[in-house]
Design an enzyme around this catalytic site. Structure first.
Site, mmCIF file in Angstrom:
data_model
loop_
_atom_site.group_PDB
_atom_site.id
_atom_site.type_symbol
_atom_site.label_atom_id
_atom_site.label_comp_id
_atom_site.label_asym_id
_atom_site.label_seq_id
_atom_site.Cartn_x
_atom_site.Cartn_y
_atom_site.Cartn_z
ATOM 1 N N TYR A 243 38.266 -23.160 55.566
ATOM 2 C CA TYR A 243 39.534 -23.857 55.723
ATOM 3 C C TYR A 243 39.696 -24.390 57.144
ATOM 4 O O TYR A 243 40.104 -25.544 57.359
ATOM 5 C CB TYR A 243 40.664 -22.892 55.373
ATOM 6 C CG TYR A 243 42.060 -23.440 55.490
ATOM 7 C CD1 TYR A 243 42.552 -24.346 54.556
ATOM 8 C CD2 TYR A 243 42.908 -23.020 56.504
ATOM 9 C CE1 TYR A 243 43.845 -24.830 54.641
ATOM 10 C CE2 TYR A 243 44.207 -23.495 56.599
ATOM 11 C CZ TYR A 243 44.670 -24.397 55.668
ATOM 12 O OH TYR A 243 45.954 -24.867 55.762
ATOM 13 N N LYS B 59 40.054 -28.310 58.212
ATOM 14 C CA LYS B 59 41.251 -28.799 58.904
ATOM 15 C C LYS B 59 40.907 -29.374 60.284
ATOM 16 O O LYS B 59 41.565 -30.323 60.742
ATOM 17 C CB LYS B 59 42.276 -27.666 59.031
ATOM 18 C CG LYS B 59 42.900 -27.267 57.703
ATOM 19 C CD LYS B 59 43.582 -28.444 57.020
ATOM 20 C CE LYS B 59 44.457 -28.032 55.858
ATOM 21 N NZ LYS B 59 45.096 -29.188 55.179
ATOM 22 N N LEU C 46 54.782 -28.266 50.255
ATOM 23 C CA LEU C 46 54.983 -29.340 51.227
ATOM 24 C C LEU C 46 54.927 -30.717 50.579
ATOM 25 O O LEU C 46 55.738 -31.596 50.897
ATOM 26 C CB LEU C 46 53.931 -29.242 52.334
ATOM 27 C CG LEU C 46 54.150 -28.165 53.392
ATOM 28 C CD1 LEU C 46 52.885 -27.971 54.216
ATOM 29 C CD2 LEU C 46 55.327 -28.506 54.286
ATOM 30 N N ASP D 214 41.747 -36.563 40.195
ATOM 31 C CA ASP D 214 41.103 -35.767 41.243
ATOM 32 C C ASP D 214 40.775 -36.678 42.415
ATOM 33 O O ASP D 214 39.824 -37.459 42.356
ATOM 34 C CB ASP D 214 39.838 -35.125 40.685
ATOM 35 C CG ASP D 214 39.126 -34.238 41.691
ATOM 36 O OD1 ASP D 214 39.564 -34.184 42.865
ATOM 37 O OD2 ASP D 214 38.126 -33.603 41.312
ATOM 38 N N ILE D 215 41.530 -36.587 43.501
ATOM 39 C CA ILE D 215 41.371 -37.506 44.624
ATOM 40 C C ILE D 215 40.164 -37.172 45.503
ATOM 41 O O ILE D 215 39.883 -37.907 46.446
ATOM 42 C CB ILE D 215 42.662 -37.571 45.472
ATOM 43 C CG1 ILE D 215 43.250 -36.182 45.778
ATOM 44 C CG2 ILE D 215 43.698 -38.384 44.721
ATOM 45 C CD1 ILE D 215 42.605 -35.483 46.921
ATOM 46 N N ASP E 211 49.095 -34.961 41.809
ATOM 47 C CA ASP E 211 48.793 -33.530 41.781
ATOM 48 C C ASP E 211 47.900 -33.262 40.588
ATOM 49 O O ASP E 211 48.184 -33.689 39.467
ATOM 50 C CB ASP E 211 50.060 -32.686 41.693
ATOM 51 C CG ASP E 211 49.830 -31.255 42.158
ATOM 52 O OD1 ASP E 211 50.281 -30.910 43.258
ATOM 53 O OD2 ASP E 211 49.175 -30.495 41.418
ATOM 54 N N ASN F 46 47.783 -34.605 51.549
ATOM 55 C CA ASN F 46 48.349 -33.261 51.648
ATOM 56 C C ASN F 46 47.640 -32.236 50.760
ATOM 57 O O ASN F 46 47.782 -31.038 50.983
ATOM 58 C CB ASN F 46 49.840 -33.334 51.273
ATOM 59 C CG ASN F 46 50.473 -31.978 51.111
ATOM 60 O OD1 ASN F 46 50.796 -31.310 52.080
ATOM 61 N ND2 ASN F 46 50.663 -31.554 49.864
ATOM 62 N N THR G 119 54.606 -21.851 51.527
ATOM 63 C CA THR G 119 54.001 -22.500 50.374
ATOM 64 C C THR G 119 53.263 -21.441 49.575
ATOM 65 O O THR G 119 53.210 -20.269 49.956
ATOM 66 C CB THR G 119 52.992 -23.589 50.799
ATOM 67 O OG1 THR G 119 51.847 -22.953 51.394
ATOM 68 C CG2 THR G 119 53.616 -24.557 51.801
#
Length: 307
Positions: A173, A177, A21, A75-76, A40, A102, A207
């Site tokens: 997860y 989310k 995505l 690394d965000i 990334d 994302n 994905t």
């Protein structure tokens, strides 16, 4: 670049943009005239480092098509990495207009088998990995607004059907989310005064995180058929939400899959009863059962691996 340029002049950050995505979003923004920071870390499905640089490959694709892009491999989910991400946009292109959060990965387990490390890792990348880039971008936009340069800034967060309804085998997860939706609503309320709009999507697409678990559903169709699970189907809405054309749209969650877009309406008051005094436990239980009989049946819980 040919065709309409919905995002001409805008600078867009997309995290987790090396594949799937994120890659589709980065390419779509570039096709609409945006200059893109492609973030990334280059990790595997479980979050461990990979051997190559997918961000650099996406940048090369964008440049080969005549667009402008720069790679960021930080690394965000760390303060330094998130700050560096925003700084890369500002130092390279002199501005920041849109942030698309994302990045993510999976470590699926049933709850009784879910290790603390797997819980922490998924919450860190998905939820903290949304919070920190948002925090640093918002600080920049607030400073711009206070200096009299109110931006037309946009944030697009990535939730999931698992965050809306839960997903068996994905407690970590699903929690992350769902947290992203809560963060989206708070950020939309807090940042509107600075010219920032914040929305979220809950996409379904093919994905690395879905094609193995849902091999039949996610399989690409024949060449002549519409590929409903192609990640590129999600990107047009993401591009529009990140463009100035979306003025007035904030604090919303959209489910998007194939050719379908749905505005999700979230929690709303259903049947209610008010005694005007304290209930006894038995009274509370009897009343709850009566209210449940009048209420809508909740949506189905997704199976493990739903995007």
């Amino acid at each position: 670049m040919s065709g309409p340029v919905l995002c001409e002049g805008r600078v867009v950050i997309v995290t987790g943009a090396g594949r799937g995505l994120g890659r589709a979003h980065a390419l779509a923004y570039a096709a609409e005239g945006a200059r893109v920071v492609v973030n990334d870390l280059g990790v595997g499905l479980d979050g461990t480092p990979g051997p190559d640089s997918p961000a650099a490959r996406v940048v090369a694709e964008i440049r080969a098509a005549g667009g402008q892009a720069v790679a960021h491999g930080g690394d965000i989910a760390t303060t330094d990495g998130a700050a560096s991400l925003v700084r890369t946009a500002l130092e390279t292109y002199g501005r920041l207009d849109t942030l698309v959060n994302n990045a993510g990965f999976l470590r699926d387990r049933m709850l009784v088998n879910l290790d603390e490390d797997d819980w922490d890792a998924v919450l860190r990348v998905h939820l903290k990995g949304h919070f920190l880039p948002l925090k640093h971008a918002a600080a920049h936009w607030r400073a711009e607004a206070k200096d009299g340069r109110t931006p037309r800034a946009r944030v697009v967060n990535t939730s999931s059907g698992a965050g809306l309804l839960g997903s068996v085998g994905q407690g970590n997860y699903s929690a992350a989310k769902a947290g992203i939706i809560g963060l989206t609503l708070v950020a939309a309320a807090e940042l509107g005064r600075y010219g920032v709009q914040v929305n979220a999507i809950a996409p379904a697409a093919r994905t690395r995180m879905t094609e193995r678990t849902f091999a039949d559903t996610m399989a690409a169709p024949d060449a002549d058929s519409f590929d409903a699970m192609a990640p590129e189907n999600v990107s047009p809405l993401v591009v529009w939400l990140g463009a100035s054309a979306s003025t007035g749209v904030t604090g919303r969650v959209f489910e998007t899959e194939g050719g379908r877009i749905t505005v999700m309406e979230g929690w709303r008051p259903g049947p209610t009863a008010d005694k005007g005094a304290r209930w006894t436990p038995s009274e509370a239980g009897d009343t709850a059962l009566k209210l449940l009989a009048e209420a809508e049946v909740p949506g189905a819980v997704y199976g493990a691996g739903y995007p």
